[in-house]
Design a protein around this motif. Sequence first.
Motif, short mmCIF file in Angstrom:
data_model
loop_
_atom_site.label_atom_id
_atom_site.label_comp_id
_atom_site.label_asym_id
_atom_site.label_seq_id
_atom_site.Cartn_x
_atom_site.Cartn_y
_atom_site.Cartn_z
N GLU A 120 -71.52 58.44 -5.30
CA GLU A 120 -71.45 59.89 -5.22
C GLU A 120 -71.23 60.33 -3.78
OE1 GLU A 120 -74.28 63.71 -6.40
OE2 GLU A 120 -74.91 61.68 -6.90
N TYR A 121 -70.44 61.37 -3.61
CA TYR A 121 -70.20 61.96 -2.30
C TYR A 121 -71.42 62.76 -1.88
CZ TYR A 121 -68.14 65.17 1.15
OH TYR A 121 -67.86 65.90 2.27
N LEU A 122 -71.93 62.47 -0.71
CA LEU A 122 -73.07 63.20 -0.15
C LEU A 122 -72.64 63.79 1.18
CD1 LEU A 122 -75.78 60.48 -0.88
CD2 LEU A 122 -75.31 62.54 -2.20
#
Length: 186
Positions: free
Chosen positions: A183-185
């Motif tokens: 996931e992009y954080l």
Amino acid sequence: MKVLETDIPGVLIVEPVVHGDKRGWFMETWHQQRYVEAGIPASFVQDNMALSSHGILRGLHLQHPWSQGKLVQVIMGEVFDVAVDVRRGSPHFGRWVGVILSGDNRRQLWVPPGFAHGYVVTSNQAIFSYKCTELYHPETDLSIRWDDEDIGIDWPIVGKPSLSDKDAEALMLKDIPEQRLPEYLP
């Protein structure tokens, strides 16, 4: 050292300072404080090295969970090295950065966690070396097709490269279940 930003934030090209004279040359390939200041984390837990011949393509590889950041370089020979953003939700999802790494240009590429990574050997042989921020976890290993049209990597090769069985059977990015991708954080 000189650090060059690429079209994808976080993917960095490092040009170490090389000191040379008639005896040869010397360079630092890792200096914790300097690299941390440049945006590359300090905690590497594994070093790897591979010897490959012309036309061998390794990748596109990642693991999730336990994503690996990789600081990659070529000791001898030349490769075209690629990082692909596969973080779900990223504004750069599916985009790639490619750079020539060689024993002559001595460049390094920082591939952050959450990116797929691969390279093709463009010289007769190449010795490829890389530091990893996470240990290898084979149960979370994943390969994405090197020729995925949705990614559209412009590999500098003619014809089909030599692939491992794992890479030949890799899935297209669109066919990988979302939960298998990091996931992009922001």
